[in-house]
Design an enzyme around this catalytic site. Structure first.
Site, short mmCIF file in Angstrom:
data_model
loop_
_atom_site.label_atom_id
_atom_site.label_comp_id
_atom_site.label_asym_id
_atom_site.label_seq_id
_atom_site.Cartn_x
_atom_site.Cartn_y
_atom_site.Cartn_z
N GLU A 1 5.00 -5.55 -10.19
CA GLU A 1 6.07 -4.97 -10.41
C GLU A 1 6.82 -6.08 -11.23
OE1 GLU A 1 7.52 -4.94 -6.40
OE2 GLU A 1 6.70 -3.04 -6.45
N GLY B 1 12.69 -4.85 0.95
CA GLY B 1 13.47 -3.38 0.07
C GLY B 1 14.42 -4.37 -1.49
N GLU B 2 14.73 -5.08 -1.59
CA GLU B 2 15.48 -5.73 -2.52
C GLU B 2 15.22 -5.97 -3.86
OE1 GLU B 2 20.26 -5.36 -1.35
OE2 GLU B 2 19.23 -7.58 -0.68
N GLU C 1 1.01 -1.55 -0.36
CA GLU C 1 0.17 0.22 -0.22
C GLU C 1 0.99 1.06 0.24
OE1 GLU C 1 0.20 -2.16 2.14
OE2 GLU C 1 -2.67 -3.22 2.17
N ASN D 1 1.34 -9.15 -5.55
CA ASN D 1 1.06 -8.30 -6.73
C ASN D 1 1.90 -8.75 -7.93
OD1 ASN D 1 1.46 -5.18 -8.28
ND2 ASN D 1 2.38 -4.63 -7.15
N PRO D 2 1.93 -8.52 -9.20
CA PRO D 2 2.11 -9.16 -10.65
C PRO D 2 2.62 -7.85 -11.48
CG PRO D 2 0.25 -9.30 -10.57
CD PRO D 2 0.09 -8.40 -9.68
#
Length: 442
Positions: free
Chosen positions: A340, A312-313, A68, A337-338
């Protein structure tokens, strides 16, 4: 809180799957914080501010966790461009670290207060937000009631309701209507989401598309990327990302099935990196050699699995492959989520349980950028096919890019919908003396 409002709040908690007991507030507070947050900032969850409130208009933006937060960053930057202060609340250490890394001084970050009357009243009294913008799907009854009592507009953006959530709310329609009618505006991800919000009493509701389509691709350290590419060399790679319990075992099964056919490397990125020790033990029990990102291990020719147990990587891991299976879809429900992986040039594979990202998958599948698999055997066959068939893989990658291009535009639609609330704040912000000292509440 009135008796009817208390009953509504209690029912709302039950709908959210939270069990409340008499006088349970302190217990819930302690249990919810324990081991999950920065101990130096625990009082923020009770509504105590740890930073000063700046002068001028301020919008409270809430994003529950990393996904989010990522989706709402472009909207936050639009508010800041208009010189409106943004108080951003999140609920996890991971999201707080992301805010610090990506937004820094652009926002004021606090942990979201518990949805208890004393903490919400303290929080709202101190920060005095001019509006509240919440991303996606959370509904907190006490917060909704308190903001409504103070006539603070509550706006839900990138809004969605899963099948399960909608059914729960619909089964308690009177309570749902009492809460959802208090929303000043809902900007929904899809026509289906919009219809569901209207059915539950929200009005007005418009459709924008998914804000995640207008975000930048996740960044990565270029030196690290070059290092790992050199270590991988000419080996074939595939990634299983945002995996949940059971899907890591599935990835191990796929690797073992394909290893005799191809010199492959499996990149495994669990949704919760704190499970990495257990995952590594499972992989070793399967006879696989593991290199871990958190240990800065070298990927050698003998490495079977590169375990991405860092925070975060994702941008790094996705740039090391062109085939990505997206988790919480095979052995769990809801999907992840697809967008990215599609954004960064992966052919996307997913299990059938994608309720939370149905609209995104429909676009990707329709264009040919994603394929659904029923089980582990079908996943192994799909990964192998894409590894050995370069034209088919590239066609899926290009189709994913095309689908992303078609889906973009949600940010502009959202900003336009927010104009009646944001424009007066922009005028007020620009009338503020530039030398006004920060830190004093209005």
């Amino acid at each position: 809180m009135s008796g009817s409002m208390a009953r509504m709040a209690l029912a709302g908690y039950r709908l959210a799957g939270i069990a409340l007991y008499p006088f349970a507030g302190p217990y819930l507070t302690y249990r919810s914080m324990k081991g999950k947050e920065d101990s130096s900032r625990r009082l923020e969850r009770l509504g105590y501010a740890s930073l000063p409130r700046p002068r001028g208009p301020l919008v409270w933006v809430h994003a529950a966790s990393v996904g989010e937060t990522m989706s709402i960053m472009p909207l936050i930057r639009e508010l800041r461009r208009r010189e409106i202060h943004v108080l951003l609340t999140t609920g996890t250490v991971t999201s707080a670290a992301l805010v610090d890394a990506r937004l820094g001084d652009e926002v004021i970050h606090q942990y979201v207060p518990f949805d208890l009357k004393f903490s919400i009243k303290r929080f709202v009294s101190y920060w005095k937000p001019d509006a509240c913008i919440t991303a996606e799907s959370e509904i907190w009854p006490t917060t909704v009631a308190e903001l409504a009592r103070r006539r603070i507009p509550q706006i839900r953006v990138n809004a969605r309701l899963s099948d399960r959530s909608f059914t729960r709310w619909h089964n308690h329609n009177t309570i749902a209507e009492a809460l959802f009618e208090k929303l000043a505006l809902v900007v929904a991800q899809s026509d289906l989401d919009a219809e569901r919000f209207r059915d539950l009493g929200a009005w007005p509701v418009i459709v924008s598309g998914n804000l995640k389509t207008d975000t930048d691709p996740p960044p990565c350290d270029e030196e690290l990327l070059a290092r790992y590419k050199a270590e991988i060399g000419e080996r074939k790679t595939w990634a299983a990302i945002s995996t949940f319990d059971g899907e890591e075992k599935a990835a191990a099964t796929v690797h073992r099935a394909l290893k005799p056919k191809s010199n492959l490397l499996t990149i495994l990125v669990p949704r919760h990196p704190d499970r990495a020790d257990a995952i590594e033990e499972m992989l070793k029990a399967e006879g696989l050699t593991v290199a871990r990102r958190s240990r800065n291990d070298t990927i050698t020719p003998e490495t079977d699995v590169f375990l991405g147990d860092s925070i975060g990587e994702m941008g790094l891991y996705l740039r090391l492959t062109e085939i990505s299976f997206v988790g919480k879809s095979l052995t769990n429900e809801g999907g992840q989520n697809p967008l990215e992986p599609a954004m960064l040039g992966s052919a996307v594979l997913s299990g059938p349980n994608i309720d939370n990202f149905r609209d995104a998958y429909q676009h990707l599948v329709k264009k040919g950028g994603a394929r659904m698999v029923r089980d582990v055997e079908m996943l192994a066959k799909a990964v192998h096919y894409l590894m050995i068939n370069d034209p088919a893989r590239r066609k899926m990658v290009e189709a994913g890019h095309d689908a992303m291009d078609e889906m973009r535009g949600a940010l502009a639609k959202t900003v336009k919908a927010l104009e009646p609330y944001v424009n007066p704040l922009t005028v007020s912000a620009r009338l503020q003396p530039k030398t006004a000292a920060a830190g004093a509440a209005r």
